[in-house]
Scaffold this active site. Structure first.
Site, PDB file in Angstrom:
ATOM      1  N   HIS A 294       0.838  -1.204   0.000  1.00 58.87           N
ATOM      2  CA  HIS A 294       0.000   0.000   0.000  1.00 58.87           C
ATOM      3  C   HIS A 294       0.878   1.261   0.000  1.00 58.87           C
ATOM      4  O   HIS A 294       0.675   2.174  -0.809  1.00 58.87           O
ATOM      5  CB  HIS A 294      -0.914  -0.029   1.232  1.00 58.87           C
ATOM      6  N   GLU A 295       1.846   1.294   0.890  1.00 59.32           N
ATOM      7  CA  GLU A 295       2.688   2.498   1.006  1.00 59.32           C
ATOM      8  C   GLU A 295       3.493   2.719  -0.274  1.00 59.32           C
ATOM      9  O   GLU A 295       3.701   3.861  -0.697  1.00 59.32           O
ATOM     10  CB  GLU A 295       3.624   2.388   2.222  1.00 59.32           C
ATOM     11  N   HIS A 298       1.650   4.666  -2.689  1.00 57.54           N
ATOM     12  CA  HIS A 298       1.783   6.110  -2.491  1.00 57.54           C
ATOM     13  C   HIS A 298       3.120   6.605  -3.050  1.00 57.54           C
ATOM     14  O   HIS A 298       3.192   7.646  -3.700  1.00 57.54           O
ATOM     15  CB  HIS A 298       1.746   6.458  -0.996  1.00 57.54           C
ATOM     16  N   HIS A 304      -5.243   7.656  -1.990  1.00 57.35           N
ATOM     17  CA  HIS A 304      -6.174   6.650  -1.481  1.00 57.35           C
ATOM     18  C   HIS A 304      -7.354   6.445  -2.428  1.00 57.35           C
ATOM     19  O   HIS A 304      -7.888   7.401  -2.995  1.00 57.35           O
ATOM     20  CB  HIS A 304      -6.700   7.061  -0.096  1.00 57.35           C
TER      21      HIS A 304
END
Lengths: 598, 90
Positions: A294-295, A298, A304
């Site tokens: 997930h990170e 980014h 998101h």
């Protein structure tokens, strides 16, 4: 999906990353592999490649930290906020930070990857059977060197497959000592340390020196958490101590008492009310692989998503299948386009968690990272003690050649003698031997005191085990150590027990019923309340008055099979304590009568 | 038998090293909405409508029923583990 304002993205395709430090929760191999697999998710659907750098500038710098960790966006302790990352760009942009107050796992509880042993780095299998007993965590039973180990199959007794568990005695993380294990005791700023410490740091990470003197050598590493360690609280990395006292009640298991959030916690000393040391008990933890994936989304430019099933949805959700959702793929391909080559590049290391679906049966293909010269590697398998409960039987002997000091029958006067776990222990100059109760067999040993009780000095004056709590007390000079399993409290000064500072040493101990122990210093003794760890009164009793017939100046007193032994030179005077009458019923030789020497 | 002291309910203590977390749901929600970008700091206190507006925004983002109220589903979602990157804004 969403991208960041201004559609921030990398202008090049060969992205570099560097792992700045590691969490003590996971072995470096598991951590590195989780990151590599997380990157591989994104490279499998884009033209991006990811190369790990060991040093220097990298596009994506990966860091574990707690609370305020240098970027002005503090973490919040356990749970809540897990990690954050910055969108692509220079400097801190693109970096990913993970909250080390979380318990990092692969999503299903502690990952206990072994090293050395004979299971080629396989993970522990919990529970496992050893000598007929079931173990749900790593153990030092069956070993004399204090190294925790586990079976990598359900039954060690039948399969004999084992490996060593994370421990500061096996390796350290990061630092500057190339992963060498801790050396205890070590000196830091003139003080001696017998365990990992957070002293000298503001980030709460536990460290140790890897030589005997940090002040001189400046070599250090961070201590990996044992599988029994608590997370968060104010004792990160310490094990729970059971039983412990909380609001005057005794607890023998983790509890949520005192909290409103239902999280289980425990004290890391035997008395929370007194010491206020605590941490959270282990839970399934958060999957480093999923959070990192997930990170890294980014770090590549994705914001998101509002699709709950997407990896880029802001809330954590453990899933075992492939984590990328079509929404994630659409988002990343919006920024970088689809993969042009037919075969996605595999991760740089084989997955420890095939398809993220299994954990306990995972078979890593990475060899264990060397942590020192081959002679430093433990190689002896855990061995069964001869009899008695498994917890009391370290049985791997020192590997040095036998020298005269190893011959127990050649020793005239021992430093201390004590019954511990039903076995009589004979201590002398950093070594000890033990004799099975009721056995006429020769003593086993020598074993190194430092391997079994690493905090202790070579020279002991007295030891005893409290029959109620099973705590083992060791005395040397004006200091006392209290061991509860592998955790140790101390050294503390004798004055803390309420003894006069003039008392230079404790020469013996006799356990009494009701949590009392008689502590001897030459011709006098005090009554110690074990629970309070205080002597009853400051005025000592006279040995002569209570134990008529024993010599005046005994150098060791101990209890064995319900009788008190007073030693002088190589003789003992045995005192029967029955019916409130203390009477000498035997005078004998330590060597022949207790050690069964020829 | 001796009678025990009347129970005053479970005792809750402040654990050392842990940030005080005795915020009300309202206070917690305001902090959350601010931290994750749903409303600029301080603006919630001017009138109740800004809270409703921010909650609706959050509920849409987190795929919750859009009520504009601080209901239990919204509170539970706010207390769930998550990424620290704001949902709205930079």
């Amino acid at each position: 999906f969403q991208t960041f304002e201004g559609e921030l993205k990398w202008k090049h395709r060969n992205i570099t990353y560097r792992i700045q430090n590691h969490s003590p929760d996971l072995s470096p191999e598991v951590t590195d592999d989780a990151f590599a697999r997380a990157f591989a998710l994104w490279s499998s659907v884009t033209p991006l490649t990811f190369t790990r750098l060991e040093s220097g500038d990298a596009d994506i710098l990966i860091q574990f930290g707690t609370q305020e960790h240098g970027d002005g966006y503090p973490f919040d302790g356990k749970h809540g906020l897990l990690a954050h990352a910055f969108p692509p760009g220079k400097g801190i942009q693109g970096d990913a930070h993970f909250d080390d107050d979380e318990f990092w796992t692969l999503g299903k509880g502690a990952v206990v990857q072994t090293r050395f042993g004979n299971a080629e780095g396989a993970p522990c299998h919990f529970p496992f059977i050893f000598e007929g007993s079931s173990y749900s965590s790593c153990t030092t039973d069956g070993r004399s060197d204090g190294l925790p180990w586990c079976s990598t199959t359900a039954n060690y007794d039948t399969d004999h497959l084992y490996g060593f568990c994370p421990s500061e005695l096996l390796y350290t993380l990061d630092g500057n000592a190339n992963g060498e294990p801790c050396v205890f005791p070590f000196t830091f700023e003139g003080r001696s340390y017998t365990a990992c410490t957070t002293d000298g740091r503001s980030d709460g990470y536990r460290w140790c020196a890897t030589t005997a003197n940090y002040d001189k050598d400046k070599l250090y590493g961070f201590c990996p958490n044992r599988d029994t360690a608590v997370t968060g609280g104010n004792s990160q990395g310490e094990p729970c101590v059971f039983p412990f006292t909380f609001l005057n009640r005794e607890y023998s298991a983790c509890t949520s008492d005192g909290r409103t959030d239902g999280n289980l916690w425990c004290a890391t000393t035997d008395n929370f009310d007194r010491d206020h040391k605590w941490g959270f008990c282990q839970d399934p933890g958060y999957s480093l692989f999923l959070v990192a994936a997930h990170e890294f989304g980014h770090a590549l430019g994705l914001d998101h998503s509002s699709v709950p099933e997407a990896l880029m949805f802001p809330m954590y959700r453990f899933i075992e299948g492939p984590p990328l959702h079509p929404d994630d793929v659409k988002g990343i391909q919006h920024l970088y386009g689809p993969r042009t080559e037919p075969d996605p590049k595999p991760p740089t290391s084989a997955p420890l968690e095939p398809d993220s679906t299994t954990q306990s049966n995972a078979c890593p293909t990475l060899p264990p990272r060397p942590t020192g010269p081959p002679t430093d590697r433990p190689s002896a398998p855990p061995t069964a003690g001869p009899t008695g409960p498994p917890t009391a039987n370290p049985s791997v002997l020192p590997t040095e050649p036998l020298d005269p000091a190893d011959d127990v029958c050649g020793i005239q006067i021992f430093d201390a003698i004590a019954e511990i776990q039903g076995q009589l222990h004979f201590f002398k100059d950093g070594r000890y031997w033990r004799v099975q109760q009721g056995s006429k067999a020769r003593a086993q040993g020598p074993f190194f005191i430092a391997s079994t009780w690493s905090a202790l000095p070579r020279k002991l004056d007295t030891a005893f085990q409290d029959p109620l709590t099973k705590k083992v007390f060791f005395f040397s000079g004006q200091q006392v150590w209290v061991y509860t399993g592998q955790s140790v409290l101390g050294p503390r000064r004798l004055e803390k027990l309420g003894l006069d500072p003039k008392v230079r040493s404790i020469t013996g101990a006799i356990q009494h019923n009701g949590g009392k122990v008689l502590l001897f210093s030459h011709n006098q003794f005090w009554r110690l309340d074990v629970k309070k760890q205080k002597v009853d009164r400051s005025e000592p009793y006279s040995v002569e008055g209570m134990f008529p017939g024993v010599p005046e100046d005994t150098h060791d007193v101990f209890l064995y099979q319900g009788k008190a032994y007073f030693c002088q030179d190589h003789f003992f005077w045995r005192v029967s304590l029955h019916n409130q009458v203390n009477k000498v019923d035997q005078v004998g030789y330590v060597t022949y009568d207790l050690l069964h020497c020829p | 038998a001796p009678r025990g002291r009347p129970s005053a309910g479970p005792i809750v203590i402040q654990f050392p090293g842990e940030k005080t977390n005795n915020l009300t749901n309202q206070q917690f929600a305001e902090e959350y909405l601010n931290r994750y970008g749903y409303v600029p700091a301080g603006l919630l206190h001017r009138d109740g409508s800004s809270l409703k507006h921010a909650l609706r925004k959050l509920q849409r983002q987190l795929a919750l029923p859009v009520t504009g109220e601080l209901d239990s589903a919204t509170i539970a979602a706010m207390r769930a583990p998550r990424c620290g990157v704001p949902d709205v804004g930079r």
